[in-house]
Enzyme design. Structure first.
Site, mmCIF file in Angstrom:
data_model
loop_
_atom_site.group_PDB
_atom_site.id
_atom_site.type_symbol
_atom_site.label_atom_id
_atom_site.label_comp_id
_atom_site.label_asym_id
_atom_site.label_seq_id
_atom_site.Cartn_x
_atom_site.Cartn_y
_atom_site.Cartn_z
ATOM 1 N N TYR A 116 -11.671 -1.720 19.294
ATOM 2 C CA TYR A 116 -10.500 -2.852 19.173
ATOM 3 C C TYR A 116 -9.097 -2.374 19.114
ATOM 4 O O TYR A 116 -8.206 -2.822 19.707
ATOM 5 C CB TYR A 116 -10.846 -3.823 18.250
ATOM 6 C CG TYR A 116 -12.052 -4.658 18.369
ATOM 7 C CD1 TYR A 116 -12.536 -4.850 19.798
ATOM 8 C CD2 TYR A 116 -12.930 -5.313 17.390
ATOM 9 C CE1 TYR A 116 -13.608 -5.586 20.141
ATOM 10 C CE2 TYR A 116 -13.754 -6.062 17.593
ATOM 11 C CZ TYR A 116 -14.429 -6.234 19.139
ATOM 12 O OH TYR A 116 -15.578 -6.817 19.107
ATOM 13 N N CYS A 169 -3.931 -2.369 8.150
ATOM 14 C CA CYS A 169 -3.785 -3.680 8.459
ATOM 15 C C CYS A 169 -3.412 -4.510 6.972
ATOM 16 O O CYS A 169 -2.239 -5.004 6.991
ATOM 17 C CB CYS A 169 -4.580 -4.371 9.327
ATOM 18 S SG CYS A 169 -6.365 -4.164 8.448
#
Lengths: 354, 354, 354, 354
Positions: free
Chosen positions: C15, C151
């Site tokens: 991803y 993240c």
């Protein structure tokens, strides 16, 4: 039956077997003796089934430890494995309810056509009854071996049977557009069920050639003068449990069919079926069947709508693929086979909102 | 066109108008002069459209303040309101692109039949061109008034046109089973879009009588020797943006149609259409069209599958109802009308995972 | 830089790598030379990334075929693999941006503590700069090697930095309660991301011991007189893309802090940061940061709320874990390293509704 | 109690009242005499509650028609309305269980502080017992009037009580980060619950000042030497039913607390509580509490995790906001008040997958 029905489940770590365990553990007339899983043997069932915490201390055993002398053995095993197990237990005293596809199609040639392989145990086929109570309650009550129907097959067959039996629709132009939740793919993760790619989509995962087509046609054939052909397309939608089947049927004589007549046809056909609710209210968000109000229950809700513009009837049916589409229907069959009230252990209401 | 196209949006607080604002603010050849909303007049557009924070300081104005002497006025107003506004601006110099349903049907009688009321401005109908570029790019390029198609109508028409033009299917037995996300219901909350009752369901909210039926039949009629009848059913699925249309078509001569021929038919038909992607891969989760890979884009992905068992072609089309189904298609028309490359301002890729 | 920046991506089938490919293919100053994947070598990237259909004909190559003499190599490889690759390319001319965790922690002992293994390439650590532009724009502009932050670390650090720098909160009592979407688990299916078990839940998948804790503390340490201790808990929520971080901070002198002062602190701190938006409106559904308005973008939205009752500040930050939390931030670093405007190729607005 | 408990529900068209109706209709010792709704008076309850189709033919009546001489009246009415009704029925023989917030806070001044208005019926407050059986089973069994706790308050209080009672944590630094599904917003559609804006988000809808704070502090105060201060933040997550509360607590003496000791503290505290399950397994996706395995049930699952790095205990609790957080807890209180086994009518297992 004197005392409780002693039952075992082979293959109880998947979604179907787990759901069956939930239903049987809460069934007032059943005692669960054992539940098998090769992978999870020795572990508490609650590791796989966190919903059963506090309800049971059962542990998985290997299938080889499932005794043959129980009252009923449920096979929640993959297609192919069930056939082997059915052979193993065929001489035994236990009733057998198979939730796989192995014994649903009566004709080995049809099986070969749709499953792409020779039937693994054709000699056993004649002993199995197709376990759709609404269409053959009597045969099930007499049966010793049951092949429980597929989930989409159940929703589609129940939607179509009354129209075909009444001779109202063209049996060669039946479109079934099915939408199913992710639990229908089973408990093993794949790319197709990976959340980021399964969420928020609607996917035609089997536009043609779905194997349930053969079951539906077989179940409906006795009801129709002309053998029906079903054009089935299966979609995955964002939902965990549930199926919505939309059947698009063309009326043979659309000028002379009324909505009231259609409703009466369904209500009559299912007047003795405790798990079919005819749903078509005048207004409201939930005026037609949808998966929410049947989730966790054994109901199949059905409603139909007349479309004069296209000379069509749209039949909408909804069920929970793991209950009426699998484990619940198997319990319903067990009840019939054991002379219990058909709804025993299957009366809990759905949640709202779901 | 010299300089930027000066555009205004009437009705920019709803989802369609908001999406149009997003596209136009990022369009290299357009300048947005004003955006109206009665409810939100005086407020920054970013209060309704938090995605535009940092991109614009525009504030909503009342519609009455939208000047007539701009290059293009977009009407993102409710059905009925557009007709009034079109009349008001009809004498002006501005191009008009109406995203409501008011001017999509050419025949006021058809309008009355499907909308249950007399057409509010029949004298204006002849000035409007149906804004589906893939079917009438030339007419749009010449037009001054555009009626942008409905979202389901776009998905269904693009899916069906090649088959009808090739004369391959029975025009009287066309089933379109559409699945749409919740943004298709607009920005106003109702019981039907209330999250607890909209989440995790699939609902046949318009089993028959959907107004887009008339649009689809009108758009397809010129392509077919026999006027087509479309049997459309619309479902709400758990998704915010996106439509998946599954068209079930019966082949006139199924013995003589191959999958390769079908694919060639589509690829030829849309060889000059930059926003139609033919999608049918041999394998993989995303081998057929689905909403994810078109979300936020102006693409309509189309794939078709042959079903020899039922003599059927299944055509699957996917688009974003707010982009190719509304605002993006309107911008595509604007580009054509202004002599800009058709894809200007519409080239951003979708996200994956979506 | 003369001409386009020639870039390659190692590990472009996951991803993060896929998202980077999306951004770079649309970046006006970058040319993508190659993208690697061992599994998918030889296949078109669009098989894994259906969103890029029509945008590229690139095919995956094995990592071994990625040339060293490009302008920039992005490593989107698993933790551990990046260290090996960094060693391989360390002598080469290419800039290196590593999106794994291998070079984020400056102290090998800290790495060993949180990752439970000896650092695989401690000699390379000094060459890497932690790629959080809002905290060290200057160092990044001078750097040749970048370790892109995690993240959750990005969302938490940006939320906390202004408060610590202003000395307003107790650095020993910082609670960060993070909520992340399923794409954060990567592209490989597991039981935890299997849709039926991931949908409709909120799960404390890492209540304590999350490795990003170390990054956050390292990044914040220089801002605070006392080294901060972060109490981080990570939750999986039903969402594909996005993080919401809720930081609960206890004020050192709560009687003398006002909401206006807090807002000013944030606005000042990020006055030069194009991707931080301070969001705290008086009313409306979207008055505080949430994942929708940042989805697909490189923004980190931040808002803070005073809680006089508990002597607390609640800081809410939102970003897209694959963009500002990974690929977008890497591109932002690339822009800085190459002397390009910081926002180049990162200006597309989010969708609404998302 | 001789014979069935005759019960009526005032306000049975919302989610809480509807859920109560579901539970009472299936309760073996209760007979539902009537259910009121002003809006829906005269209509079958199944119009609002499609899950009850086939289970009841009850129709809504206006509240004015609810007789006072029943065994128990449940008030599922909005805050403020309950107080009026409680006054009306206060002289009557019926037990009263109020599910609103009107009688939860014992001190009218505290009520005024958190609800921003004078208490509407302070003279009735002393008659009400706070209906949290796990903390005061005895008082409930003797009570005639019950104020059922709030949903988040229940989850938070049950999570925190054992730690405070054991004196292990700093009562002034308790952070409760709650995540709740959309059904918690009730049955009336708003912008905040409109599906396109509620789906796929996580939103800090009440970062500070949540009214349940006062309930939690009141319920916990007797357990702690120092009055506790709770720093509560409430988030909306994508889910229909369910709450996950994450309580972050700082240990007073973290060096001397073990995980085993924490677990023993919880197991002892709730050893007599049939609806609290301590959940903390060594591994597996569902090793900690989450909403799925409690959905539709009256369980509150609790687990706690030691975080030596931050000197913290993370307590995770999960319940169904409409069951243990509202209607189920009310039934649990009714059972206790009537001398029935505490679990009567509350034994159905959750679904898996949910």
């Amino acid at each position: 039956v004197v005392g409780k029905v002693r039952a075992s489940i082979i293959g109880a770590s998947g979604y179907t077997g787990g759901e069956l365990l939930r239903l049987l553990l809460q069934h007032p007339a059943v005692e669960v003796l054992s539940a098998s899983s090769e992978r999870c043997a020795g572990r508490p069932v609650t590791e796989r089934l966190p919903n059963l915490r506090g309800l049971t201390h059962l542990r998985y055993v290997p299938a080889a430890e499932i005794a043959a002398d129980v009252d009923c053995i449920f096979l929640c095993t993959p297609h192919g494995v069930s056939a082997e197990l059915a052979a193993r237990y065929s001489a035994g005293p236990a009733r057998l309810i198979d939730l796989s596809a192995d014994f649903r199609l009566r004709d080995p040639a049809t099986y070969a056509l749709w499953y792409g392989r020779t039937h693994p145990a054709p000699e056993l086929l004649e002993h199995f009854v197709y376990g759709l109570p609404e269409l053959q309650r009597g045969a099930i009550a007499q049966a010793h071996r049951i092949a429980a129907p597929g989930c989409i097959a159940t929703a589609a067959t129940l939607a179509l049977a009354p129209l075909l039996a009444a001779g109202l629709i063209d049996p060669q132009r039946i479109v079934v557009d099915a939408k199913i939740g992710s639990s229908g793919s089973g408990a093993l993760p794949t790319q197709a069920t990976h959340h980021p790619q399964r969420s928020g989509t609607v996917r035609a995962y089997k536009p043609a050639g779905h194997r349930h087509t053969a079951e539906i046609e077989q179940a409906l054939a006795p009801l129709s003068a002309t053998a029906p052909t079903v054009a089935l397309t299966a979609h995955a939608v964002e939902m965990v449990r549930g199926i919505l089947c939309t059947a698009h049927c063309f009326l043979l004589d659309s000028a002379n069919v009324t909505a009231a007549q259609l409703e009466a046809t369904y209500r009559d056909y299912y007047s003795a079926a405790p798990f079919v609710r005819y749903v078509h209210e005048a207004h409201g968000v939930h005026r037609l069947p949808e998966p929410g109000p049947v989730r966790g229950t054994n109901y199949c809700d059905i409603g139909c709508i007349l479309d004069p513009h296209a000379g069509r009837v749209v039949v909408v049916s909804a069920l929970d693929n793991l209950v009426k589409g699998a484990a619940g229907q198997a319990v319903q069959c067990l009840n019939l086979m054991c002379g219990l009230p058909e709804t025993t252990g299957l009366t809990a209401a759905a949640l709202h909102p779901a």
